[in-house]
Design an enzyme around this catalytic site. Structure first.
Site, PDB file in Angstrom:
ATOM      1  N   LYS A  87      44.470  43.365  40.825  1.00  0.00           N
ATOM      2  CA  LYS A  87      44.266  41.915  40.849  1.00  0.00           C
ATOM      3  C   LYS A  87      42.824  41.503  40.542  1.00  0.00           C
ATOM      4  O   LYS A  87      42.580  40.422  40.032  1.00  0.00           O
ATOM      5  CB  LYS A  87      44.696  41.348  42.200  1.00  0.00           C
ATOM      6  CG  LYS A  87      46.210  41.336  42.339  1.00  0.00           C
ATOM      7  CD  LYS A  87      46.654  40.431  43.463  1.00  0.00           C
ATOM      8  CE  LYS A  87      48.154  40.204  43.424  1.00  0.00           C
ATOM      9  NZ  LYS A  87      48.913  41.345  43.973  1.00  0.00           N
ATOM     10  N   GLU A 109      46.416  30.518  45.228  1.00  0.00           N
ATOM     11  CA  GLU A 109      47.539  30.732  46.145  1.00  0.00           C
ATOM     12  C   GLU A 109      47.541  32.196  46.539  1.00  0.00           C
ATOM     13  O   GLU A 109      47.032  33.042  45.807  1.00  0.00           O
ATOM     14  CB  GLU A 109      48.858  30.398  45.439  1.00  0.00           C
ATOM     15  CG  GLU A 109      49.450  31.531  44.576  1.00  0.00           C
ATOM     16  CD  GLU A 109      48.633  31.888  43.340  1.00  0.00           C
ATOM     17  OE1 GLU A 109      47.756  31.093  42.944  1.00  0.00           O
ATOM     18  OE2 GLU A 109      48.859  32.981  42.772  1.00  0.00           O
ATOM     19  N   SER A 376      49.564  50.311  40.876  1.00  0.00           N
ATOM     20  CA  SER A 376      48.896  49.007  40.873  1.00  0.00           C
ATOM     21  C   SER A 376      47.917  48.835  42.040  1.00  0.00           C
ATOM     22  O   SER A 376      46.975  48.063  41.947  1.00  0.00           O
ATOM     23  CB  SER A 376      49.936  47.888  40.891  1.00  0.00           C
ATOM     24  OG  SER A 376      50.827  48.057  41.981  1.00  0.00           O
TER      25      SER A 376
END
Ligand SMILES: *Cc1c(COP(=O)(O)O)cnc(C)c1O
Length: 396
Positions: A87, A109, A376
Site C-alpha cells: 500500500k 478511507e 502483498s
C-alpha cells in the site's frame, strides 16, 4: 488500457455527483501532465527506493517448492516494504501528486487500517495534514492501527452510518471531499472508485509487475508462466498483472476471499458471486442483494472484505485474460501456517489467499514451470486472529 473516459470495456467510468466532477478532472489533468515528467518520476523513485525499500526481492521458495514437488515457486516480497505491504507504493505516488497540485491535506478511507496507516505515514513524511475515515466497527476491531495513525499525527474520524465498515468509510470520504476540494486530495486506497483513480492506483502499483519481469528475466532468463495475487479492491493484483497483460503466455490468477464458502452468505468473492452494478463512482461487479443493495460481505481477512472489485479486473474477467478463483478462510489459514513453517516467512492473511491457490496448483505443474506469487504484506498483524481461529487466546 483505458479509453479516455476511463472505461475498461463496460466497466469503470465516473458515476459521481456533479460537485465532484471538477475534482476528478483536475486530478486527471495533473496526473496526465506529471506521469511522464522526468522530475516527478525521479522524485517518486527516490522515495520508493530510499524510504519504502524498493525494489522488493523476488525470492525462490526452495523448501516450499521441494515439498510440493511441482512448479518452481517465487515470492514477490512486498511484505518487506516499509509499513509491511504494497500500500505504501500508491500512498507515496498519490501524496507526491497531491503536493504537486498544491494540496496540503490528505483524506483517506480505511477498513482494517492498513491503508490509513500508509496514508498517515506519507503525510508525516511529507508534512501534510491527514484525516482518515474509518467505520466505528472497524475502529474497535483495529485499535492498534488507530493508535498508529494518531501516533503519526493523523486525525481518525469514526463513521457510524450503514454497517460502520469499509464501504461506509469510502462513502463518507467522497462526501468529505465534495465539501473541501480546494486544498484536499482524496488518497484512495485501491484500484477502484471513479476514473482516474483505477488507472492512477494501477500505475503506482505497476512497479511490482515490472520488477517481477526484470527479476525473473535475470534469474530464469524468461518471463514467469503464472502470476498469482490476492484481490480485495485489486491493487496489488493489477500492479502484479499489468506488465504481462500483453503477454498471453503468462497466466494471471486473482484470488478472492470466499470466506466460509461461495455457496454461503458469508463471502466476499465478488467475481464468483456478484453481479454488475454501480457503486462508489464506478461500474463493476458487486456483491448485492436482489434489490441491488450492497450486500454485507465477510472474510477472515479484513483487507479483502470489500463488496466490489476494481473495473479493470472486471474487464480482464469478462475477456478471459485473467482467471479469478475463490479461496476459503480455512485454506488461507492453512497457507498462512504452511509458509511460516516452511520458509520462515509469515504472510499477511490476505496474501495467504493467493498462496493457498498456489499450494493447490503447483503440484499439478511440471518442474520447469515458474509460478510467481505476490506476497502483498506481512502477517504480524494477523497473528492474534489466526491464533483465535485455532482456538487459542493470546494477548495483543
Ligand atoms: C489492503 C491489502 C490487500 C487488499 O488490497 P488490494 O487493493 O486488493 O491489493 C491485500 N494485501 C494486503 C497485505 C493488504 O494490506
Amino acid at each position: 488500457m483505458t479509453n479516455p473516459n476511463g472505461r475498461f470495456g463496460a466497466h469503470g467510468g465516473q458515476y459521481i455527483p456533479e460537485t465532484l466532477m471538477n475534482a476528478v478532472i483536475e486530478l486527471e489533468e495533473a496526473y496526465n501532465h506529471l506521469k511522464d515528467d522526468p522530475e516527478f518520476k525521479a522524485e517518486l523513485h527516490a522515495y520508493l527506493n530510499d524510504y519504502a525499500n524498493r525494489p522488493s526481492r523476488l525470492y525462490f521458495a526452495q523448501r516450499l517448492t521441494e515439498e510440493l514437488g511441482g512448479a518452481k515457486i517465487y515470492l514477490k516480497r512486498e511484505d518487506l516494504n516499509h509499513t509491511g505491504a504494497h500500500k505504501i507504493n500508491n500512498a507515496l505516488g498519490q501524496a507526491l501528486l497531491a503536493k504537486r497540485m498544491d494540496k496540503t491535506r490528505l483524506i483517506a478511507e480505511t477498513g482494517a487500517g492498513q491503508h490509513g496507516v500508509a496514508t498517515a505515514t506519507v503525510a508525516a513524511l511529507l508534512g501534510m495534514e491527514c484525516h482518515v475515515y474509518m467505520g466505528v466497527e472497524d475502529m474497535e476491531r483495529q485499535a492498534l492501527n488507530v493508535y498508529r495513525m494518531r501516533l503519526m499525527g493523523a486525525e481518525v474520524h469514526g463513521v457510524d452510518s450503514g454497517t460502520g465498515t469499509l464501504k461506509d468509510a469510502v462513502s463518507e470520504c467522497m462526501r468529505e471531499w465534495t465539501k473541501r476540494i480546494d486544498d484536499t486530495h482524496y488518497l484512495l486506497g485501491s484500484c477502484m472508485g471513479p476514473h482516474p483513480f483505477p488507472t492512477i492506483v494501477r500505475d503506482f502499483q505497476a512497479f511490482i509487475g515490472q520488477e517481477i519481469a526484470d527479476q525473473c528475466l535475470e534469474l530464469e532468463g524468461r518471463l514467469p508462466d503464472y502470476v498469482v495475487a490476492c484481490v480485495g479492491g485489486g491493487s496489488n493484483a493489477i500492479g502484479s498483472f499489468h506488465r504481462f497483460i500483453d503477454h498471453p503466455e503468462v497466466k494471471l490468477i486473482g484470488c478472492e476471499a470466499a470466506g466460509r464458502g461461495i455457496d454461503t452468505f458469508q463471502t466476499a468473492a465478488t467475481l464468483n458471486t456478484g453481479s454488475l452494478g454501480i457503486f462508489h463512482g464506478m461500474k463493476s461487479y458487486f456483491c448485492q442483494d436482489k434489490y441491488g443493495q450492497i450486500a454485507p460481505v465477510y472474510s477472515i481477512s479484513a483487507g479483502l472484505d470489500y463488496p466490489g472489485i476494481g473495473p479493470e479486473h472486471a474487464w480482464l474477467h469478462d475477456i478471459g485474460r485473467a482467471e479469478y478463483v475463490a479461496v476459503t478462510d480455512e485454506a488461507a489459514v492453512d497457507a498462512f501456517e504452511r509458509l511460516s513453517r516452511t520458509e520462515g516467512i509469515i504472510p499477511a492473511i490476505e496474501s495467504a489467499h493467493a498462496l493457498a491457490h498456489v499450494l493447490e496448483l503447483a503440484p499439478k505443474l511440471p518442474r520447469e514451470t515458474i509460478v510467481v506469487v505476490t506476497l502483498s504484506g506481512r502477517g504480524d498483524k494477523d497473528c492474534a486472529a489466526m491464533a483465535r481461529y485455532r482456538g487459542e487466546q493470546i494477548n495483543e
